[in-house]
Design an enzyme around this catalytic site. Structure first.
Site, PDB file in Angstrom:
ATOM      1  N   GLN A   1      -4.284  -5.051   7.457  1.00 46.92           N
ATOM      2  CA  GLN A   1      -5.101  -6.006   7.034  1.00 46.92           C
ATOM      3  C   GLN A   1      -5.329  -7.470   7.684  1.00 46.92           C
ATOM      4  OE1 GLN A   1      -7.815  -4.829   5.110  1.00 46.92           O
ATOM      5  NE2 GLN A   1      -6.803  -3.041   3.908  1.00 46.92           N
TER       6      GLN A   1
ATOM      7  N   CYS B   1      -4.922   2.411  -3.392  1.00 48.84           N
ATOM      8  CA  CYS B   1      -3.638   2.815  -2.974  1.00 48.84           C
ATOM      9  C   CYS B   1      -2.466   1.926  -3.386  1.00 48.84           C
ATOM     10  CB  CYS B   1      -3.790   3.527  -1.499  1.00 48.84           C
ATOM     11  SG  CYS B   1      -5.052   4.617  -1.287  1.00 48.84           S
TER      12      CYS B   1
ATOM     13  N   ASP C   1       3.470  -4.061   8.115  1.00 44.50           N
ATOM     14  CA  ASP C   1       2.097  -3.157   8.247  1.00 44.50           C
ATOM     15  C   ASP C   1       0.892  -4.164   8.077  1.00 44.50           C
ATOM     16  OD1 ASP C   1      -0.226  -2.275   6.869  1.00 44.50           O
ATOM     17  OD2 ASP C   1       0.701  -1.527   5.281  1.00 44.50           O
TER      18      ASP C   1
ATOM     19  N   LYS D   1     -10.196  -0.162  11.006  1.00 46.74           N
ATOM     20  CA  LYS D   1     -10.506  -1.359  10.252  1.00 46.74           C
ATOM     21  C   LYS D   1     -10.786  -2.512  10.996  1.00 46.74           C
ATOM     22  CE  LYS D   1      -7.105  -0.034   6.616  1.00 46.74           C
ATOM     23  NZ  LYS D   1      -7.959   0.612   5.422  1.00 46.74           N
TER      24      LYS D   1
ATOM     25  N   HIS E   1       0.752  -1.213   0.020  1.00 47.67           N
ATOM     26  CA  HIS E   1       0.067  -0.155  -0.016  1.00 47.67           C
ATOM     27  C   HIS E   1       0.868   1.265  -0.039  1.00 47.67           C
ATOM     28  CE1 HIS E   1      -2.982   3.005   1.797  1.00 47.67           C
ATOM     29  NE2 HIS E   1      -3.652   2.229   1.563  1.00 47.67           N
TER      30      HIS E   1
END
Ligand code: C6P
Length: 428
Positions: free
Chosen positions: A212, A374, A209, A235, A132
């Site tokens: 997700q 993104c 990261d 999220k 991303h």
């Protein structure tokens, strides 16, 4: 397990779905809302909404400043939220949890603070082709400031990382590997433990990261042995405006503060200051008080449901969705097999454009995301400009997958050269 019908699937109790008031409402088209845009942001359950409301009606004041009762109550809840997050990701110390405004802010903090202090001309930062922009642009900025080089782990045609390339890419010049645990476009679940142990062989630090993955599967930062982990509250059924940076105590202690101002100081003189201890050192100014307390409530909620159950539910949904989508002529799915992916799928149709698909699905009450999500370098590598993405969460059902597939069928027939253009049929 048969994947042929929606009824064969593991479905979480309807009571959990009922916790999300927005799902009982209607989309702007008047259709029942089918929310499949969870990788962008998730909906909030009643306990999170109530926690925010309770704070505002009873306990709200600034934190860490006041001697008065309200400030003490707010501070207590704010710090309790930090402890809940620590426990949720199995960090060793509560002061290793830094509240930020989101994943983007967490990664920028590491790039500015750790990066500027540790990365020099000739060093290398390793990322992947599937990152991303939030886990790419801060490193592009860092190498521009320092003269270091950015290198990329390529991906295979199946949409997984090409680990064979690591032997050549990981060298004693590699200072940091920055990698997503789950791709927000391909859905690929990356092998974080293996990546971290390989990075260790050259002494590189690793930033994960986890935007997700933290909301969707159990996370154990100690088992990973990650140096830094970043994720966002919005999220994971929490409020927007709150995120987390986890960092190992020794690294955070050695890092200079990034933002200067109130809260991050111990003492300020006319010409200099001394720095506060962790975690305040990285929380300059008034922090996102309500969102942090809301995140604590979100963590309670997710733990009440169980991350293992959420992951299993999404696994069976994505298996079912991939099986059904494969039946649509002209539809191409990106990313690996359902076994190697999380609960999201990006796809293209022969026609129309992804934005038109999303608009037509919206008329059927189905919310998906369309565009480059993104992740432009990934789309460039795939040689496509845009995809449509359906992303699932604990409250989605196989029947909603069926509705998506039916609606896509109607989109297709509308654009078939010989077919008459028909308005999408309304669902009852
Ligand atoms: N991806 C999506 O629709 P923020 O915006 O700071 O909360 O999260 C940024 C971010 C970082 N890493 C990954 C892997 C992400 O998926 C995201 C956010 C959303 O895919 C919005 S672009």
């Amino acid at each position: 397990m048969s994947l042929s019908t929606a009824d064969d699937l593991l479905v979480l109790p309807e009571s959990w779905r009922a916790d999300f008031p927005i799902l009982a409402g209607r989309a702007s088209s008047g259709q029942p809302l089918i929310y499949l845009d969870n990788a962008a942001s998730t909906q909030r359950p009643v306990p999170v909404i109530n926690a925010l409301r309770h704070l505002d009606e009873n306990d709200y004041a600034n934190v860490h400043r006041g001697i008065h009762t309200l400030s003490e109550r707010s501070t207590e809840q704010y710090e309790l939220a930090r402890e809940k997050v620590r426990c949720f990701i199995n960090a060793q110390h509560v002061h290793e949890i830094i509240f930020t405004s989101g994943t983007t802010a967490s990664i920028n903090t590491v790039a500015r603070s750790w990066g500027d202090a540790n990365v020099r001309d000739g060093d290398e930062i390793l990322v992947t082709t599937m990152e991303h922009h939030s886990n790419l642009v801060p490193w592009q900025q860092l190498v521009a400031r320092t003269g270091a080089t950015l290198r990329h782990i390529p991906i295979t045609d199946d949409g997984v990382l090409n680990l064979e390339a690591l032997d050549e890419l990981l060298t004693d010049r590699t200072k940091l590997l920055a990698v997503a645990s789950v791709s927000n476009v391909l859905g690929t679940i990356n092998p974080i433990p293996e990546l971290i142990s390989r990075a260790r062989t050259v002494g590189a630090k690793v930033l994960v990261d986890a935007a997700q993955s933290v909301p969707h599967m159990p996370t154990d930062v100690l088992a990973w042995d990650a140096d830094f982990v970043a994720f966002s509250g919005h999220k994971m059924v929490g409020p927007s405006g709150i995120g987390v940076l986890y960092g190992k105590e020794g690294l955070l202690d050695a890092m200079p503060p990034f933002l200067g101002g109130g809260s991050m100081i111990n003492h300020v003189y006319v010409d200099r200051f001394t720095t506060a201890e962790l975690p305040e050192k990285f929380e300059a100014g008034t922090p996102p008080i309500g969102p942090a307390i809301g995140l604590g409530a979100a963590v309670d909620y997710l733990q009440g449901v169980g991350l293992e159950k959420i992951h299993a539910h999404e696994k069976s949904l994505i298996r079912y969705a991939c099986t059904q989508l494969r039946e649509i002529e002209g539809l191409s799915m990106l990313g690996p097999s359902p076994e190697e992916r999380a609960g999201l799928v990006s796809f293209t149709l022969n026609q129309p454009h992804a934005h038109d698909i999303a608009q037509l699905l919206d008329r059927d009450g189905i919310a998906v995301r369309a565009g480059h999500h993104c992740a432009q370098p990934l789309h460039d590598w795939l040689d496509i400009t845009a995809t449509t993405r359906a992303s699932f969460y604990l409250y989605n059902t196989p029947k909603e997958v069926d509705a998506l597939v039916e609606s896509l069928g109607r989109v297709q027939s509308r654009f078939r050269p010989s077919g008459r253009k028909r308005r999408p049929r309304r669902r009852s």
